[in-house]
Scaffold this active site. Structure first.
Site, PDB file in Angstrom:
ATOM      1  N   VAL A 264       0.838  -1.201   0.000  1.00  0.00           N
ATOM      2  CA  VAL A 264       0.000   0.000   0.000  1.00  0.00           C
ATOM      3  C   VAL A 264       0.875   1.253   0.000  1.00  0.00           C
ATOM      4  O   VAL A 264       0.568   2.239  -0.682  1.00  0.00           O
ATOM      5  CB  VAL A 264      -0.967   0.014   1.211  1.00  0.00           C
ATOM      6  N   CYS A 265       1.967   1.209   0.733  1.00  0.00           N
ATOM      7  CA  CYS A 265       2.820   2.389   0.920  1.00  0.00           C
ATOM      8  C   CYS A 265       3.281   3.041  -0.387  1.00  0.00           C
ATOM      9  O   CYS A 265       3.158   4.262  -0.530  1.00  0.00           O
ATOM     10  CB  CYS A 265       4.010   2.054   1.806  1.00  0.00           C
ATOM     11  N   PRO A 266       3.778   2.279  -1.369  1.00  0.00           N
ATOM     12  CA  PRO A 266       4.238   2.962  -2.581  1.00  0.00           C
ATOM     13  C   PRO A 266       3.091   3.613  -3.358  1.00  0.00           C
ATOM     14  O   PRO A 266       3.312   4.614  -4.038  1.00  0.00           O
ATOM     15  CB  PRO A 266       4.931   1.871  -3.393  1.00  0.00           C
TER      16      PRO A 266
END
EC number: 1.11.1.26
Length: 178
Positions: free
Chosen positions: A51-53
């Protein structure tokens, strides 16, 4: 307890990845870098995740909007600057970032902000809008599994910068209430 609206953003001195150019990868950031200017500081849990990128590239895709509003944009996690650099070099979407990736390896800033998840001691997906005097004016925190909405962060920043009352569902360019 999580810092909230009206609280001062905590003092910090941290290393950030600011470039992929050899010899110019790192810079030290402090409160001096955010004083006198609106700032958006957003946190993600871990580098090299899923999810972070999407969030980091989402903020990068809207970088010009933050720049147009004369606001600093800083991303952060509890990973080290070396992990940030490795991730930027590894992930195609992170190679062209226009904002610093702050490394809070001691977790002291995340702890001061009250955004450390209890079990793993990683940061929640928290976003802080800080005014030019260093006062937190907006906070949003998401569960670890849920990505945020970057256009909403831009909308709130612009609403705060009007200095006026904005009605429900207000969007930039619409009338304010005062």
């Amino acid at each position: 307890m999580m810092k909230t609206i009206g609280d001062k953003f905590p003092a910090f001195k941290k290393t950030a990845v600011v470039s992929l150019e050899a010899g110019n990868e790192f810079e030290t950031l402090t409160n001096d870098n955010i004083q006198g200017k609106w700032s958006v500081i957003f946190w993600w849990p871990k580098d090299f995740t899923f999810v972070c990128p999407t969030e980091i590239t989402g903020f990068n895709d809207h970088f010009d909007s933050f720049e147009k509003l004369d606001a600093n944009l800083i991303g952060a996690s509890t990973d080290s600057e070396f992990v940030h650099l490795a991730w930027r070099n590894d992930h195609p979407g992170l190679k062209q970032l226009k904002f610093p990736m702050l490394a809070d390896t001691s977790k002291s800033l995340a702890e001061d902000l009250g955004i450390l998840e209890a079990e793993e001691k990683i940061a929640y997906r928290a976003t802080f809008i800080v005014d030019p005097e260093g006062t937190i004016r907006w906070v949003s925190a998401n569960d670890l599994a849920i990505g945020r909405n970057v256009p909403e962060v831009v909308r709130v920043l612009e609403a705060l910068q009007t200095g006026k009352l904005t009605p429900c569902d207000w969007n930039p360019g619409q009338a304010t209430l005062s």
